[in-house]
Enzyme design. Structure first.
Site, PDB file in Angstrom:
ATOM      1  N   SER A 107      -8.017  -4.294  -0.961  1.00  0.00           N
ATOM      2  CA  SER A 107      -6.481  -3.865  -0.756  1.00  0.00           C
ATOM      3  C   SER A 107      -5.796  -4.927  -0.236  1.00  0.00           C
ATOM      4  CB  SER A 107      -6.354  -2.481  -0.104  1.00  0.00           C
ATOM      5  OG  SER A 107      -6.500  -2.939   0.956  1.00  0.00           O
ATOM      6  N   ASP A 108      -4.512  -5.122  -0.691  1.00  0.00           N
ATOM      7  CA  ASP A 108      -3.556  -5.758   0.129  1.00  0.00           C
ATOM      8  C   ASP A 108      -3.518  -5.262   1.497  1.00  0.00           C
ATOM      9  OD1 ASP A 108      -1.956  -7.588   1.032  1.00  0.00           O
ATOM     10  OD2 ASP A 108      -0.544  -7.874  -0.838  1.00  0.00           O
TER      11      ASP A 108
END
Ligand code: BGC
Length: 819
Positions: free
Chosen positions: A226-227
């Site tokens: 994920s960011d």
């Protein structure tokens, strides 16, 4: 890693809890080791223009600063991107990490995206080819790439909540192309999902994107992370295909994921698959048996210095030259060096791509280095270009309180050398709760001139700035989020105050922590500056009059070209246009050295002798600029993005806010395939400088376009002759025009390019292979790439509009291919 075990056997020897531990970070930049099974720690570090290392975005261990993405985009040179990737691989190792969070390959859909500087181009093929080079360089060193942000993150405005509404054909033919090439040609081991929603579903929860397309269609076997704080759920992200939640400690996984497995919301097999993906990454990068204590080093290597300087020149785009460039170093001509970027080196953009460089060379210093002294040089700032008041530096005392309102005893004290912080992890020596503390910073500011100054700050919580005991700027009672610190900080709050030259005025910043909604950190910055006005412009013009040549160093800074916001316009900030007009009127030999992360409007273009775009070329900035000015290097760059005459000409600049910047949580990519030069072609709008444009210090002749069928492909060849007096480089751009498209199609699309470096008088051959895919469109109905039979014109151009040679070929037979 236990000897003789395959990663499949290893994953099967893990308990569910152990597998789950691999699926989230233990802290901001690493994944926990497993001592029972002898599995090491995986560490990541930000890119793409270097390797920052762990810790804060500001002030970490020093690193080499390479040219930013758009400068590499302008090089049109995948082999150079590969060299840079390999060098950054060294840098990642020096920071004790295994994974680089790079490259950034979102497409320049608008001219205002705050992160365009970090991305390569408006064009998917150019972007993809450079990304493949970069990834090969990096992974050749055993360091994983993490190509980002997958997908539809073409604007920073409300990036954590907006949905990018993009039709599948535009996704397949434009926005997904660099990722597809990174998987199929670059063999990337890592991908980062974007913050935004894609067609209504968060990218991190998007099964279609992360599983059907990425792993199904493209056969990807790496990990998706994920960011930062971009995972917002447990079962939906795990089931969609998100392997790793970052950063840690986990918000969504750990016990919550174990509970989801027990409740039947996630299958044990899915967890095993995600854990196996993580082990594969750890095996590929060596993290699986890395038990070293984390250590970061600053390696300022001569070969990195040389590569950065060369790469800077390869990305520099010469936009106009009346013949004044290159200058003659031995001429003895006097040079007025003017502008806000003359004595301040602009080497990189802002946000998570920033790092603490080994050093930075300003244009002024570069000129001094080139000329062996400053006797021929004079300087005037003329105008400012900062977005925020200049940072307060000096010796400051920071006192921490365990309350939110500065009450109670001081629990921790630090000495800091500027009023700027980006704090993650333990704060105030671990003596305060990061979400509930306050801070008083005190020191002095001694102005150089009498008069009215502007003093301001921006912060992730309530704050106020006092000068000589009086509040000058204040949001203590009414703090609201604005457009700083990834939309977690206030806008700058500024006040005016009269100060005395040479007097040490007392300065105090008081700050109170507030819990962040999305990202969790504390950040603030305060500054004081004296505004420049028309008198300063007149002074600069007078200096230009008195000199043989005027070199104007203008543009933006990493305060403007940065993550977490989009530019409000594409005009040069402040009074820089007025400065250029005045200097050009004062001296006909005016050269504009532009440093921005994208296009700007140039109302003064006809009045100056030369303009070149240096972007943010890394720590060697000033040396690179001097190399171009004096012809020690050739400006090798070609624009990777169309420069419009005015902002309103750019494709997403419709009157409709749904198209840009978004309305009611949606951004509609209504222009479809027609972005960049395809838009200008369709609308018949003349750009200021077309896609692919860039002049050289030598001249080239192109001849003998030959197209030869080879199996399913066509080989395009062109002879390129350097007919000028000096060595130089040229880029042959191959555009394909479908003569009778079955679906609406851009007039021409870039389908290949070749960069040649040729000595004076030398001939080379540009060679581009057009595969069936080069002629294909994506058919939504059958979900296939289809290249029809029939006529296609192949154009070889200097730019998207300056097409030099062409020939029409006939494809026999229809080609269909599953994605
Ligand atoms: C950025 C990513 C970056 C991450 C970690 C995020 O704000 O969007 O590109 O890698 O932070 O710093």
């Amino acid at each position: 890693m236990p000897a003789n075990l395959t990663i499949e056997q290893l994953v099967d020897s893990m308990t569910l809890a152990e597998q789950v531990t691999l699926l989230s970070g233990q802290d901001f930049w690493s994944v926990a080791p497993n001592e029972r099974l002898g599995i090491g720690t995986l560490r990541v570090t930000d890119g793409p223009n270097g390797a920052r290392g762990g810790g804060s975005l500001i002030g970490g261990v020093k690193s080499a600063s390479f040219p930013v993405g758009i400068a590499i985009g302008a090089s049109w040179n995948p082999a150079l991107a590969e060299e840079i990737g390999a060098a950054i691989g060294d840098e990642v190792k020096s920071k004790g990490a295994h994974v680089s969070l790079a490259p950034t390959v979102n497409i320049h859909r608008t001219v205002t995206n705050g992160r365009n500087f970090e991305c390569y181009s408006e064009d998917p093929l150019l972007t993809g080819a450079l990304a493949v080079g970069y990834i090969k360089g990096l992974q050749g060193q055993g360091i994983s790439a993490t190509i980002k942000h997958f997908a539809g993150n073409e604007s920073e405005i409300k990036r954590t909540t907006n949905s990018s509404e993009i039709d599948e054909r535009s996704l397949r033919e434009i926005y997904l192309v660099p990722f597809e090439m990174a998987v199929k040609q670059g063999g990337t081991w890592g991908i980062m999902s974007s913050y935004n929603k894609l067609n209504g579903t968060y990218a991190a929860e998007n099964h279609w994107l992360l599983t059907e397309v990425l792993r199904g269609d493209w056969g990807y076997d790496g990990i998706v992370m994920s960011d930062w704080f971009g995972s917002r759920s447990t079962a939906p992200t795990v089931n969609a295909g998100l392997d790793l939640e970052m950063p840690g400690p986990t918000r969504d996984r750990g016990d919550k994921l174990i509970a989801a497995v027990e409740a039947g919301d996630v299958s044990a097999d899915t967890v095993r698959t995600r854990a196996l993906n993580m082990l594969r990454l750890m095996e590929r990068t060596g993290a699986i048996s890395d038990f070293r204590a984390h250590k970061e080093e600053a390696n300022d290597r001569p070969e990195h210095r040389a590569l950065i300087r060369r790469a800077g020149a390869e990305g520099t785009v010469l936009l106009k030259n009346s013949g004044i460039l290159p200058l003659d170093k031995k001429s003895g001509q006097t040079i007025a060096v003017i502008g806000p970027n003359a004595k301040v080196a602009q080497i990189m953009g802002g946000g998570s791509a920033q790092l603490n460089p080994h050093y930075s060379v300003s244009p002024w210093q570069g000129l001094v280095n080139a000329l062996g002294g400053d006797t021929l040089l004079s300087f005037a700032e003329g105008a400012t270009n900062h977005r925020f008041e200049p940072l307060l530096t000096g010796t400051f005392k920071a006192e921490y309180f365990a309350s939110r309102d500065l009450s109670g005893p001081v629990v921790h004290t630090e000495t800091i050398d500027n009023v700027q912080a980006f704090l993650i992890g333990p704060i105030g020596g671990g003596m305060v709760d990061p979400a509930a503390f306050s801070l008083r910073i005190s020191g002095t500011f001694t102005p150089q001139a009498d008069g009215v100054h502007r003093a301001g700050f921006f912060a992730t919580g309530p704050a106020r700035l006092l000068i000589d005991g009086k509040i000058v700027a204040d949001c203590w009672a009414d703090w609201t989020a604005g457009q700083t610190f990834f939309e977690e900080g206030s806008n700058e709050i500024v006040g005016e105050v009269s100060l005395k030259a040479g007097h040490a005025h007392a300065v105090v910043l008081e700050y109170s922590a507030k819990k962040s909604d999305n990202l969790t950190f504390t950040a603030f910055q305060a500054g004081i500056g004296k505004p420049l006005g028309m008198d300063d412009i007149a002074e600069a013009a007078a200096l230009a009059t008195a000199s043989d040549i005027a070199v104007l160093c203008v543009g933006r800074t990493g305060e403007w070209d940065t993550e977490g916001w989009d530019l409000p316009h594409i005009l040069l900030p402040g009074l820089q246009n007025e400065l250029i007009e005045a200097v050009a009127a004062a001296n006909p030999n005016t050269i504009v050295v532009l440093q921005t992360g994208g296009p700007i409007e140039m109302p003064w273009l006809n009045k100056v002798s030369a303009v070149f775009q240096s972007w943010y070329p890394g720590q060697e900035a000033g040396n690179t600029i001097a190399d171009i000015l004096f012809g020690d290097a050739e400006p090798g760059g070609r624009l990777p993005q169309t420069f419009p005459v005015r902002w309103a000409d750019n494709p997403a600049q419709s009157q409709d806010p749904e198209v840009y910047p978004g309305l009611n949580g949606e951004v509609r990519y209504e222009e479809g395939l027609f972005i960049g030069h395809k838009h200008y072609d369709k609308m018949g709008v003349q750009p200021l400088f077309p896609f692919g444009f860039g002049l050289s210090y030598t001249s080239f002749e192109w001849k003998n376009l030959r197209i030869t069928p080879q199996d399913d492909d066509f080989v395009v060849e062109i002879d390129v002759i350097n007919i000028g007096p000096r060595a130089g480089s040229d880029v042959v751009q191959v555009y394909v025009e479908d003569k009778s498209p079955i679906l609406p199609r851009p007039l021409r699309e870039l389908k290949g390019f070749a960069k040649l470096h040729l000595g004076a008088g030398e001939t080379g051959t540009a060679r581009v292979i057009l595969s069936p895919r080069s002629f294909a469109t994506f058919d939504i109905g059958s979900r296939e790439w289809i290249a029809r039979s029939g006529a296609f014109t192949v154009h070889a151009g200097h730019t998207a509009t300056d097409l030099v040679l062409q020939e029409t070929l006939h494809r026999a037979g229809e080609w269909r291919h599953k994605p």
